[in-house]
Write a protein that holds these residues in place. Structure first.
Motif, PDB file in Angstrom:
ATOM      1  N   ASN A  46       0.842  -1.202   0.000  1.00 17.47           N
ATOM      2  CA  ASN A  46       0.000   0.000   0.000  1.00 17.47           C
ATOM      3  C   ASN A  46       0.877   1.251   0.000  1.00 17.47           C
ATOM      4  N   TYR A  50       5.621   7.563  -0.417  1.00 17.56           N
ATOM      5  CA  TYR A  50       6.441   8.068   0.683  1.00 17.56           C
ATOM      6  C   TYR A  50       5.930   7.421   1.956  1.00 17.56           C
ATOM      7  N   GLN A 260      -0.018  11.902  -8.154  1.00 13.54           N
ATOM      8  CA  GLN A 260      -0.693  13.047  -7.555  1.00 13.54           C
ATOM      9  C   GLN A 260      -1.671  12.601  -6.484  1.00 13.54           C
ATOM     10  N   GLY A 261      -2.225  11.391  -6.643  1.00 15.29           N
ATOM     11  CA  GLY A 261      -3.240  10.954  -5.703  1.00 15.29           C
ATOM     12  C   GLY A 261      -2.706  10.161  -4.525  1.00 15.29           C
ATOM     13  N   GLY A 262      -1.395   9.883  -4.517  1.00 17.91           N
ATOM     14  CA  GLY A 262      -0.829   9.165  -3.380  1.00 17.91           C
ATOM     15  C   GLY A 262      -1.236   7.702  -3.307  1.00 17.91           C
ATOM     16  N   GLU A 263      -1.634   7.107  -4.449  1.00 21.77           N
ATOM     17  CA  GLU A 263      -1.953   5.674  -4.432  1.00 21.77           C
ATOM     18  C   GLU A 263      -0.952   4.934  -5.310  1.00 21.77           C
ATOM     19  N   TYR A 266      -1.334   1.044  -5.590  1.00 26.23           N
ATOM     20  CA  TYR A 266      -2.551   0.672  -6.297  1.00 26.23           C
ATOM     21  C   TYR A 266      -2.399   0.881  -7.802  1.00 26.23           C
TER      22      TYR A 266
ATOM     23  N   ARG B  81       8.658  15.503   2.114  1.00 30.94           N
ATOM     24  CA  ARG B  81       8.404  14.077   2.276  1.00 30.94           C
ATOM     25  C   ARG B  81       9.709  13.286   2.217  1.00 30.94           C
ATOM     26  N   THR B  82      10.549  13.666   1.253  1.00 28.16           N
ATOM     27  CA  THR B  82      11.809  12.954   1.117  1.00 28.16           C
ATOM     28  C   THR B  82      12.651  13.125   2.371  1.00 28.16           C
ATOM     29  N   VAL B  85      11.134  10.995   5.146  1.00 25.97           N
ATOM     30  CA  VAL B  85      11.366   9.569   4.969  1.00 25.97           C
ATOM     31  C   VAL B  85      12.756   9.222   5.478  1.00 25.97           C
ATOM     32  N   PRO B 381      -9.714  13.044  -0.179  1.00 26.37           N
ATOM     33  CA  PRO B 381      -8.401  12.490  -0.535  1.00 26.37           C
ATOM     34  C   PRO B 381      -7.994  12.878  -1.960  1.00 26.37           C
ATOM     35  N   PRO B 382      -6.704  13.118  -2.173  1.00 27.73           N
ATOM     36  CA  PRO B 382      -6.264  13.572  -3.500  1.00 27.73           C
ATOM     37  C   PRO B 382      -6.497  12.537  -4.592  1.00 27.73           C
ATOM     38  N   SER B 383      -6.719  11.267  -4.224  1.00 25.47           N
ATOM     39  CA  SER B 383      -6.953  10.284  -5.276  1.00 25.47           C
ATOM     40  C   SER B 383      -8.367  10.383  -5.844  1.00 25.47           C
ATOM     41  N   LEU B 384      -9.220  11.189  -5.215  1.00 25.24           N
ATOM     42  CA  LEU B 384     -10.544  11.426  -5.786  1.00 25.24           C
ATOM     43  C   LEU B 384     -10.436  12.642  -6.709  1.00 25.24           C
ATOM     44  N   ARG B 416     -10.258   0.927   0.033  1.00 27.45           N
ATOM     45  CA  ARG B 416      -8.838   0.666  -0.202  1.00 27.45           C
ATOM     46  C   ARG B 416      -8.013   1.097   1.002  1.00 27.45           C
ATOM     47  N   ARG B 420      -5.751  -0.894   3.883  1.00 27.62           N
ATOM     48  CA  ARG B 420      -4.426  -0.455   4.277  1.00 27.62           C
ATOM     49  C   ARG B 420      -4.265  -0.493   5.789  1.00 27.62           C
TER      50      ARG B 420
END
Lengths: 296, 425
Positions: A46, A50, A260-263, A266, B81-82, B85, B381-384, B416, B420
């Motif tokens: 998943n 990052y 961009q969506g962080g998936e 997936y 983020r880098t 991490v 969420p940014p994936s939408l 999803r 997780r």
């Protein structure tokens, strides 16, 4: 000066061949095979691109088949790729035949027709974007053509046509070159004989030209379908996947959702499946078209 | 002049050194003079590098024992983020308080700032916006708001005057105003549907004002849905966009700023961030702002505001005391005011004098009285692909379809994400 020796017993080929192949092999491994394997590995996690992640087994793959956004992207991509493949082959073959006949400025024309292939799709895409959004509507308005006064990119029903036009325009150049090469392998005597027998131009085309360039036709069909299935730059520069999600191809979706969506995990699973889909399609296509070639 | 050139050169050299230090930090104690502590200051806004340089110079003058080094990199969201991490959190950092910040805060990478003196001077409503995005343990204060932006309707004062129009206080007045402009052949709103996100300002304002309290928490618990609560807001968004000019689907944000600046429409559905580009297109543009009147009672009107710049401290910083001194300094009222003046933002402090930019006058009172809410799209969420759905919605006008897609997509993403979390535990 000593060259490091391989411990294996010497084969017939001189060692230099292996040494020359080695750097390319290493580069291929590092920049191609390793990323592919890493990608496949991450498709079972998943990972968001990052931070922390863990293994989630096959659930990415299971979720993929329940995601209609992905199914829609497949639908759009295949429709687009099939339409474009047919269009580009018809256009490229016609242009190639014209460029192969006895016309003036033949070499000049060949050069001009090849230009789209050397331009960056992104740059051309932004030019087309401007043409579709501003120039075409303005011209249509001046001429009183009501159907074209609004940009075709602005409607979910017609935006894909804009993508097809740009893609075909850009891809035709390369296909023309392959067809031209094919046409030049046909001996001129065949046409002479045929015209003495009174064959019409259409008969000459269907009985001589087309069968004899069969191998070139196959390679063009396979390559264009494969390239169109991976359509990305054209869409980014023309529509960005829109309006709405109407022109979202699979590559665009993978990029959008993954980066961009962080998936990341997936969409990597999506990419892995798509890799196998493209391999399978190219393989089937090759088999069918080659069988057709052989029948002549 | 010579002095400032030297200072800039020094700053450049020291920031290069700090980049090197950043990669080495953790292995060695602060280098050089024992009395001087070096703070890594991660700053994300490219247009504000100069402003922060001045702030740092003033701070160092007053605190000779601390050396602050500003690090600025392109694409700060990825850079931070880098760094995280690799467990290299900067000592002090600024970030845009968006969904991404929320995720980082929940991962407990920032220090708790609850007991800072300046935390008491922040407008509570603004701090709530930050808290809603997420925080460590759900209770800590992980970022202090330094500057705010706001979403509102921008209007052309000259056109309003010409037609004797008043700033509308209720939804009905706004609709009546738009009808009046349309009847007079003036485009009420310049809309730019080629860029899907330009629908978002209207969506976040109307959706945010009309949704019930705690909607997104309930949605995460699967107790409510967009279909159940967002219908009215979406009908209103649709209504506003129906007043747009005809070629809207082929016009983008830049075209919209230029067109509005040149008086092609009476109003513009955007936010305070559009003011600088509008002025760039036409320096004489006589513009003002007012909040979206979402209801028929003006006392319920709120302004959607985001924290443009939030200040955080790395949780594991080696110099917590110095870092806090620096943050307190930045959060002092005159520094905040100076910055908001320079960058056309709002001050999040209760005592700071309000921004005197005439274009912001219409929104400023809502700030001072705390009548503000956060950007609801930070909860999604940014994936939408919200902007794409909004764009499609406005083009098709199909509310039902939009709401169904939002619910469906939300559920799938939730599923999803749940997978997780289950996998993690």
């Amino acid at each position: 000066m000593s060259v490091p020796t391989l411990s294996r017993p010497a084969k017939k080929l001189p060692r230099a061949f292996y040494i020359m192949v080695l750097p390319a092999f290493a580069l291929f491994l590092i920049f191609h095979t390793v990323p592919v394997l890493t990608g496949i590995y991450y498709s079972f996690t998943n990972y968001a691109g990052y931070g922390e992640w863990s293994f989630i087994g096959l659930s990415n793959y299971i979720n993929l088949f329940r995601d209609e956004r992905i199914l829609n992207a497949y639908g759009f991509t295949f429709l687009f790729a099939i339409v474009s493949t047919i269009a580009v082959n018809i256009i490229a073959l016609s242009v190639a035949m014209a460029l192969n006949s006895r016309i003036k400025f033949k070499t000049g024309f060949r050069g001009i027709f090849f230009i789209p292939n050397i331009l960056s799709i992104l740059i051309v895409g932004y030019v087309f974007n401007y043409l579709f959004s501003n120039s075409v509507p303005a011209i249509a308005e001046a001429l009183g053509i009501n159907a074209l006064t609004s940009s075709i990119l602005a409607s979910g029903d017609t935006a894909w046509i804009g993508v097809v036009i740009l893609s075909v325009w850009q891809a035709a150049a390369f296909n023309i070159i392959i067809y031209l090469a094919g046409l030049q392998t046909i001996p001129g005597e065949l046409y002479e004989a045929a015209s003495l027998d009174g064959a019409s131009p259409w008969q000459q085309f269907s009985s001589i030209t087309f069968p004899l360039i069969g191998a070139f036709f196959t390679i063009n069909m396979v390559l264009s379908l494969k390239n169109f299935l991976q359509v990305f730059d054209q869409i980014i520069s023309l529509t960005g996947g829109g309006p709405g999600t109407s022109t979202e191809s699979i590559s665009v979706l993978i990029y959008r959702g993954g980066f961009q969506g962080g998936e990341y995990g997936y969409q990597t699973a999506n990419a892995v499946i798509y890799l196998f889909v493209i391999i399978a399609i190219s393989f089937i296509q090759l088999r069918i078209l080659q069988r057709r070639e052989a029948s002549f | 002049m010579k002095h400032s050139a030297t200072r800039r050169k020094l700053a450049a050299a020291s920031s290069a050194a700090a980049l090197a230090a950043l990669t080495l930090s953790g292995c060695a104690p602060a280098s050089g003079n024992d009395d001087v502590v070096t703070l890594d200051f991660f700053q994300f806004k490219p247009e504000a590098v100069g402003n922060f340089e001045e702030i740092i110079a003033d701070f160092e003058a007053a605190n000779p024992d601390i050396d602050v080094v500003q690090n600025h990199v392109p694409d700060a969201d990825t850079a931070i983020r880098t760094l995280l991490v690799k467990n290299k959190t900067p000592d002090v950092l600024t970030l845009n308080a968006n969904g991404n910040y929320g995720l980082l805060a929940e991962a407990c990478v920032f220090a708790d700032l609850t007991d800072m003196a300046s935390a008491q001077t922040v407008l509570p409503a603004v701090q709530d916006i930050v808290q809603e995005l997420g925080s460590c343990d759900g209770s800590e204060v992980n970022a202090l708001p330094f500057a705010n932006n706001a979403s509102g309707i921008i209007y052309n004062k000259d056109i309003f005057e010409e037609y004797g129009a008043e700033v509308p206080g209720t939804w009905d007045e706004l609709v009546a105003l738009a009808d009046m402009f349309e009847a007079n052949g003036v485009t009420p709103f310049y809309t730019t549907l080629k860029d899907g996100w330009t629908v978002s300002p209207a969506f976040v304002n109307l959706g945010g004002a009309l949704q019930p309290e705690g909607f997104y928490d309930a949605l995460r618990q699967d107790e409510t849905s967009f279909s159940a609560e967002y219908e009215e807001a979406m009908e209103m968004v649709s209504k506003l966009f129906s007043y747009g000019q005809e070629n809207s689907p082929s016009r983008d944000y830049n075209a919209g700023n230029a067109a509005f600046a040149n008086g092609e429409s009476a109003m513009y559905l955007q936010g305070s961030y559009a003011i600088p580009p509008i002025r760039a297109a036409n320096p004489d543009a006589n513009i003002g702002t007012f909040p979206y009147p979402a209801t028929d009672s003006p006392q319920d009107t709120v302004v959607v505001s985001g924290v443009d710049v939030g200040i955080s401290i790395g949780r594991d910083t080696e110099h917590p005391e110095e870092a806090r001194r620096f943050v307190e300094f930045m959060m002092s009222p005159d520094i905040v005011a100076r910055y908001s003046e320079a960058q056309s933002t709002f001050s999040p402090l209760s005592e700071s004098p309000s921004n005197t930019d005439p274009a912001l006058e219409g929104l400023a009172p809502y700030f001072e009285s705390g009548r503000i809410i956060g950007f609801i799209d930070h909860q999604i969420p940014p994936s939408l692909p919200l902007p794409a759905y909004l764009q499609e919605f406005v083009l098709s006008g199909n509310t039902e379809n939009f709401l169904a897609r939002m619910d469906n997509e939300w559920d799938k993403i939730a599923e999803r994400t749940i997978t997780r979390e289950e996998a993690r535990s």
